[in-house]
Design a protein around this motif. Structure first.
Motif, mmCIF file in Angstrom:
data_model
loop_
_atom_site.group_PDB
_atom_site.id
_atom_site.type_symbol
_atom_site.label_atom_id
_atom_site.label_comp_id
_atom_site.label_asym_id
_atom_site.label_seq_id
_atom_site.Cartn_x
_atom_site.Cartn_y
_atom_site.Cartn_z
ATOM 1 N N GLY A 112 0.807 -1.208 0.000
ATOM 2 C CA GLY A 112 0.000 0.000 0.000
ATOM 3 C C GLY A 112 0.842 1.261 0.000
ATOM 4 O O GLY A 112 1.826 1.385 -0.725
ATOM 5 N N ALA A 113 0.463 2.219 0.853
ATOM 6 C CA ALA A 113 1.111 3.524 0.871
ATOM 7 C C ALA A 113 2.592 3.422 1.201
ATOM 8 O O ALA A 113 3.428 4.107 0.589
ATOM 9 C CB ALA A 113 0.412 4.440 1.873
ATOM 10 N N THR A 114 2.954 2.575 2.160
ATOM 11 C CA THR A 114 4.359 2.456 2.555
ATOM 12 C C THR A 114 5.205 1.936 1.407
ATOM 13 O O THR A 114 6.290 2.466 1.116
ATOM 14 C CB THR A 114 4.493 1.543 3.779
ATOM 15 O OG1 THR A 114 3.670 2.055 4.836
ATOM 16 C CG2 THR A 114 5.925 1.467 4.254
ATOM 17 N N ALA A 115 4.727 0.900 0.727
ATOM 18 C CA ALA A 115 5.451 0.378 -0.431
ATOM 19 C C ALA A 115 5.553 1.433 -1.529
ATOM 20 O O ALA A 115 6.599 1.585 -2.174
ATOM 21 C CB ALA A 115 4.769 -0.880 -0.961
ATOM 22 N N ALA A 116 4.475 2.179 -1.759
ATOM 23 C CA ALA A 116 4.483 3.207 -2.804
ATOM 24 C C ALA A 116 5.501 4.297 -2.494
ATOM 25 O O ALA A 116 6.167 4.816 -3.399
ATOM 26 C CB ALA A 116 3.087 3.804 -2.959
ATOM 27 N N MET A 117 5.639 4.669 -1.226
ATOM 28 C CA MET A 117 6.631 5.681 -0.866
ATOM 29 C C MET A 117 8.050 5.169 -1.081
ATOM 30 O O MET A 117 8.938 5.926 -1.498
ATOM 31 C CB MET A 117 6.416 6.115 0.585
ATOM 32 C CG MET A 117 5.116 6.866 0.799
ATOM 33 S SD MET A 117 4.791 7.190 2.554
ATOM 34 C CE MET A 117 3.013 7.450 2.516
ATOM 35 N N LEU A 118 8.284 3.895 -0.827
ATOM 36 C CA LEU A 118 9.592 3.309 -1.113
ATOM 37 C C LEU A 118 9.853 3.279 -2.613
ATOM 38 O O LEU A 118 10.979 3.526 -3.064
ATOM 39 C CB LEU A 118 9.682 1.909 -0.520
ATOM 40 C CG LEU A 118 9.769 1.850 1.010
ATOM 41 C CD1 LEU A 118 9.521 0.433 1.513
ATOM 42 C CD2 LEU A 118 11.125 2.353 1.492
ATOM 43 N N VAL A 119 8.829 2.994 -3.397
ATOM 44 C CA VAL A 119 8.964 3.051 -4.858
ATOM 45 C C VAL A 119 9.314 4.474 -5.289
ATOM 46 O O VAL A 119 10.189 4.699 -6.131
ATOM 47 C CB VAL A 119 7.673 2.567 -5.542
ATOM 48 C CG1 VAL A 119 7.677 2.914 -7.037
ATOM 49 C CG2 VAL A 119 7.505 1.059 -5.354
ATOM 50 N N ASN A 120 8.646 5.464 -4.702
ATOM 51 C CA ASN A 120 8.915 6.867 -5.009
ATOM 52 C C ASN A 120 10.370 7.236 -4.683
ATOM 53 O O ASN A 120 11.054 7.912 -5.471
ATOM 54 C CB ASN A 120 7.941 7.745 -4.235
ATOM 55 C CG ASN A 120 8.041 9.220 -4.558
ATOM 56 O OD1 ASN A 120 7.861 10.066 -3.693
ATOM 57 N ND2 ASN A 120 8.323 9.572 -5.798
ATOM 58 N N LEU A 121 10.868 6.764 -3.525
ATOM 59 C CA LEU A 121 12.259 7.008 -3.161
ATOM 60 C C LEU A 121 13.205 6.367 -4.169
ATOM 61 O O LEU A 121 14.175 6.984 -4.616
ATOM 62 C CB LEU A 121 12.537 6.481 -1.753
ATOM 63 C CG LEU A 121 13.982 6.568 -1.260
ATOM 64 C CD1 LEU A 121 14.485 8.007 -1.287
ATOM 65 C CD2 LEU A 121 14.104 5.974 0.139
ATOM 66 N N ARG B 159 13.250 8.322 -7.393
ATOM 67 C CA ARG B 159 13.987 9.579 -7.253
ATOM 68 C C ARG B 159 15.490 9.348 -7.260
ATOM 69 O O ARG B 159 16.270 10.237 -7.614
ATOM 70 C CB ARG B 159 13.554 10.319 -5.991
ATOM 71 C CG ARG B 159 12.219 11.019 -6.154
ATOM 72 C CD ARG B 159 11.976 12.113 -5.136
ATOM 73 N NE ARG B 159 10.979 13.058 -5.640
ATOM 74 C CZ ARG B 159 11.259 14.122 -6.366
ATOM 75 N NH1 ARG B 159 12.528 14.404 -6.654
ATOM 76 N NH2 ARG B 159 10.321 14.922 -6.814
ATOM 77 N N LEU B 160 15.918 8.152 -6.842
ATOM 78 C CA LEU B 160 17.321 7.801 -6.872
ATOM 79 C C LEU B 160 17.741 7.149 -8.187
ATOM 80 O O LEU B 160 18.886 6.711 -8.327
ATOM 81 C CB LEU B 160 17.653 6.884 -5.693
ATOM 82 C CG LEU B 160 17.673 7.569 -4.327
ATOM 83 C CD1 LEU B 160 17.675 6.537 -3.216
ATOM 84 C CD2 LEU B 160 18.893 8.485 -4.202
ATOM 85 N N GLY B 161 16.806 7.053 -9.132
ATOM 86 C CA GLY B 161 17.152 6.551 -10.457
ATOM 87 C C GLY B 161 16.839 5.110 -10.715
ATOM 88 O O GLY B 161 17.238 4.567 -11.760
ATOM 89 N N ALA B 162 16.109 4.443 -9.809
ATOM 90 C CA ALA B 162 15.755 3.034 -10.039
ATOM 91 C C ALA B 162 14.660 2.945 -11.090
ATOM 92 O O ALA B 162 13.774 3.788 -11.156
ATOM 93 C CB ALA B 162 15.284 2.386 -8.733
ATOM 94 N N SER B 163 14.705 1.911 -11.897
ATOM 95 C CA SER B 163 13.699 1.706 -12.957
ATOM 96 C C SER B 163 12.602 0.796 -12.440
ATOM 97 O O SER B 163 12.395 -0.315 -12.942
ATOM 98 C CB SER B 163 14.343 1.117 -14.203
ATOM 99 O OG SER B 163 15.017 -0.099 -13.876
ATOM 100 N N ILE B 164 11.888 1.238 -11.412
ATOM 101 C CA ILE B 164 10.785 0.452 -10.845
ATOM 102 C C ILE B 164 9.503 1.270 -10.918
ATOM 103 O O ILE B 164 9.516 2.455 -11.167
ATOM 104 C CB ILE B 164 11.045 0.051 -9.375
ATOM 105 C CG1 ILE B 164 11.359 1.297 -8.511
ATOM 106 C CG2 ILE B 164 12.170 -0.952 -9.279
ATOM 107 C CD1 ILE B 164 11.534 0.993 -7.045
#
Length: 208
Positions: A191-200, A203-208
């Protein structure tokens, strides 16, 4: 050993990747299109969470909590310390620090704010502003038993790389919706916690 997706591999890069502390990010949420039929942006309640990063010899870890099963919102879920912005809070940053103290007894003086992620809108009606911060390796989290069942760390790099990330589908209010989920040991981060980790990660350049 640090990896390219370890935020403290290059702290300057991390600060550059985040939204600056001097200006709170505007907007209802980067994910709003996914839930536009279920929430009214004008009535979203402001909230803030602390994305606490801990430098460890084996790489950066992130502090997470498991919420108490009796809470009204997101009971039993894995989340970052945080909650709604109270009238007495002068900013989302202040709210995130206050909630971290109330939930897991993190001393505000021990927290080094570094920047914000993008605002995130939850389907339960909150506009969440994630504050990314550095925690000292010797910090001590003491869960408030009325709110938090457990506080724990997980390695961050596998989350940011997408190595442990799965795209899921569920039904909410009569419509199928997509969400992300991590499985880390006994913990389900979704949910929201996973989405925020995806956002991080993005922002660091990961292709996820």
């Amino acid at each position: 050993m640090s990896t390219p997706l370890d935020p403290f591999h290059d702290p300057a890069r991390l600060r550059q990747a985040l939204l600056p502390l001097r200006d709170e990010p505007a907007g209802a949420g980067w994910n709003l299109a996914e839930i536009a039929d279920a929430v009214n942006p004008a009535t979203l309640v402001d909230a803030a969470v602390l994305v606490g990063l801990v430098p460890r010899p084996q790489g950066t870890h992130v502090l997470l909590t498991r919420r108490h099963d009796a809470l009204q919102h997101h009971a039993g879920q894995v989340s970052f310390p945080g909650g709604r912005v109270d009238p007495g809070d002068r900013s989302a940053l202040e709210a995130a620090l206050r909630e971290a103290w109330e939930e897991v007894a993190l001393e505000p003086a021990a927290i080094e704010p570094m920047g914000y992620l993008d605002p995130y809108a939850t389907i339960t009606g909150f506009r969440v502003l994630p504050l990314v911060a550095r925690l000292p390796p010797d910090y001590r989290a003491v869960p408030n038993p009325g709110e938090v069942a457990d506080a724990f760390e997980v390695p961050l790099a596998p989350l940011l790389s997408g190595e442990q990330l799965v795209s899921m589908t569920g039904t909410w209010r009569g419509r199928e919706r997509n969400y992300w989920e991590y499985r880390v040991g006994p913990y389900r981060i979704w949910g929201a916690t996973a989405a925020m980790l995806v956002n991080l990660g993005r922002r660091l350049g990961a292709s996820i």
